[in-house]
Design a protein around this motif. Structure first.
Motif, mmCIF file in Angstrom:
data_model
loop_
_atom_site.group_PDB
_atom_site.id
_atom_site.type_symbol
_atom_site.label_atom_id
_atom_site.label_comp_id
_atom_site.label_asym_id
_atom_site.label_seq_id
_atom_site.Cartn_x
_atom_site.Cartn_y
_atom_site.Cartn_z
ATOM 1 N N ARG A 199 0.837 -1.204 0.000
ATOM 2 C CA ARG A 199 0.000 0.000 0.000
ATOM 3 C C ARG A 199 0.867 1.247 0.000
ATOM 4 O O ARG A 199 2.035 1.211 0.368
ATOM 5 N N THR A 200 0.258 2.368 -0.394
ATOM 6 C CA THR A 200 0.984 3.633 -0.399
ATOM 7 C C THR A 200 1.055 4.194 1.016
ATOM 8 O O THR A 200 0.294 3.798 1.901
ATOM 9 N N VAL A 201 1.949 5.152 1.199
ATOM 10 C CA VAL A 201 2.084 5.799 2.501
ATOM 11 C C VAL A 201 0.785 6.527 2.850
ATOM 12 O O VAL A 201 0.351 6.522 4.011
ATOM 13 N N ILE B 186 -5.231 4.597 7.325
ATOM 14 C CA ILE B 186 -5.544 3.482 8.222
ATOM 15 C C ILE B 186 -5.130 3.845 9.649
ATOM 16 O O ILE B 186 -5.882 3.647 10.600
ATOM 17 N N ALA B 187 -3.905 4.386 9.785
ATOM 18 C CA ALA B 187 -3.401 4.775 11.104
ATOM 19 C C ALA B 187 -4.284 5.856 11.729
ATOM 20 O O ALA B 187 -4.525 5.859 12.930
ATOM 21 N N SER B 188 -4.775 6.753 10.911
ATOM 22 C CA SER B 188 -5.653 7.811 11.397
ATOM 23 C C SER B 188 -6.940 7.216 11.965
ATOM 24 O O SER B 188 -7.400 7.618 13.040
ATOM 25 N N ASP B 189 -7.529 6.277 11.230
ATOM 26 C CA ASP B 189 -8.748 5.620 11.715
ATOM 27 C C ASP B 189 -8.501 4.873 13.022
ATOM 28 O O ASP B 189 -9.391 4.782 13.866
ATOM 29 N N MET B 190 -7.281 4.349 13.175
ATOM 30 C CA MET B 190 -6.943 3.581 14.376
ATOM 31 C C MET B 190 -6.453 4.488 15.502
ATOM 32 O O MET B 190 -6.114 4.015 16.577
ATOM 33 N N LYS B 191 -6.395 5.796 15.231
ATOM 34 C CA LYS B 191 -5.961 6.793 16.214
ATOM 35 C C LYS B 191 -4.548 6.514 16.747
ATOM 36 O O LYS B 191 -4.285 6.585 17.945
ATOM 37 N N ARG C 174 1.638 9.422 13.972
ATOM 38 C CA ARG C 174 1.618 8.850 12.621
ATOM 39 C C ARG C 174 2.124 9.812 11.556
ATOM 40 O O ARG C 174 2.680 9.390 10.558
ATOM 41 N N SER C 175 1.947 11.110 11.771
ATOM 42 C CA SER C 175 2.338 12.075 10.747
ATOM 43 C C SER C 175 3.847 12.140 10.548
ATOM 44 O O SER C 175 4.316 12.531 9.487
ATOM 45 N N LYS C 176 4.610 11.708 11.545
ATOM 46 C CA LYS C 176 6.066 11.754 11.444
ATOM 47 C C LYS C 176 6.675 10.385 11.139
ATOM 48 O O LYS C 176 7.883 10.255 11.021
ATOM 49 N N MET C 177 5.820 9.376 10.995
ATOM 50 C CA MET C 177 6.315 8.020 10.768
ATOM 51 C C MET C 177 6.626 7.776 9.302
ATOM 52 O O MET C 177 5.963 8.306 8.417
ATOM 53 N N ARG C 178 7.631 6.931 9.084
ATOM 54 C CA ARG C 178 7.943 6.466 7.738
ATOM 55 C C ARG C 178 7.077 5.250 7.452
ATOM 56 O O ARG C 178 6.401 4.729 8.332
#
Length: 99
Positions: A66-68, A74-79, A83-87
Motif C-alpha cells: 500500500r501507499t504511505v 488506516i493509522a488515522s482511523d486507528m488513532k 503517525r504524521s512523522k512516521m515512515r
C-alpha cells in the motif's frame, strides 16, 4: 452532476445512464454506473483535479504493497499517535501492533 463537468461529460453521463436503465438497471444504479464511467474517463484524460485517493486501499492487499497515504489513513482511523512523522515501515509496524 458535479459542477466541474463539461458539457461533453454531462452528455456522456446521460447516455450511459439511459443505456444502463435500458438494460434493466435501477435508476440509482444507473446513475452510479454513469458517474463512475465519466469520472474514470476524466481521470484517464487528466481532467480530474484530485488525482490522489483518500482511501485506505484494497483490504486484501498486504500493508507493504500500500501507499504511505493509504497507511496514514488506516493509522488515522486507528488513532495511532505520531503517525504524521512516521515512515512507511514505522506505519506498518504501528498498524500491526494496534491490530
Amino acid at each position: 452532476m458535479p459542477s466541474q463537468w463539461s458539457k461533453k461529460d454531462e452528455r456522456q453521463y446521460e447516455h450511459v445512464k439511459d443505456s444502463a436503465e435500458d438494460r434493466g438497471r435501477s435508476e440509482g444504479r444507473a446513475k452510479e454506473i454513469a458517474a463512475r464511467t465519466v469520472n474514470k474517463q476524466r481521470r484517464k484524460e487528466g481532467r480530474t483535479p484530485n488525482k490522489t485517493t483518500s482511501g485506505k486501499g484494497n483490504p486484501r492487499t498486504d500493508l507493504e504493497d500500500r501507499t504511505v497515504d493509504e497507511l496514514h489513513n488506516i493509522a488515522s482511523d486507528m488513532k495511532i499517535e505520531g503517525r504524521s512523522k512516521m515512515r512507511k515501515q514505522e506505519l506498518i509496524e504501528a498498524i500491526r501492533d494496534k491490530r
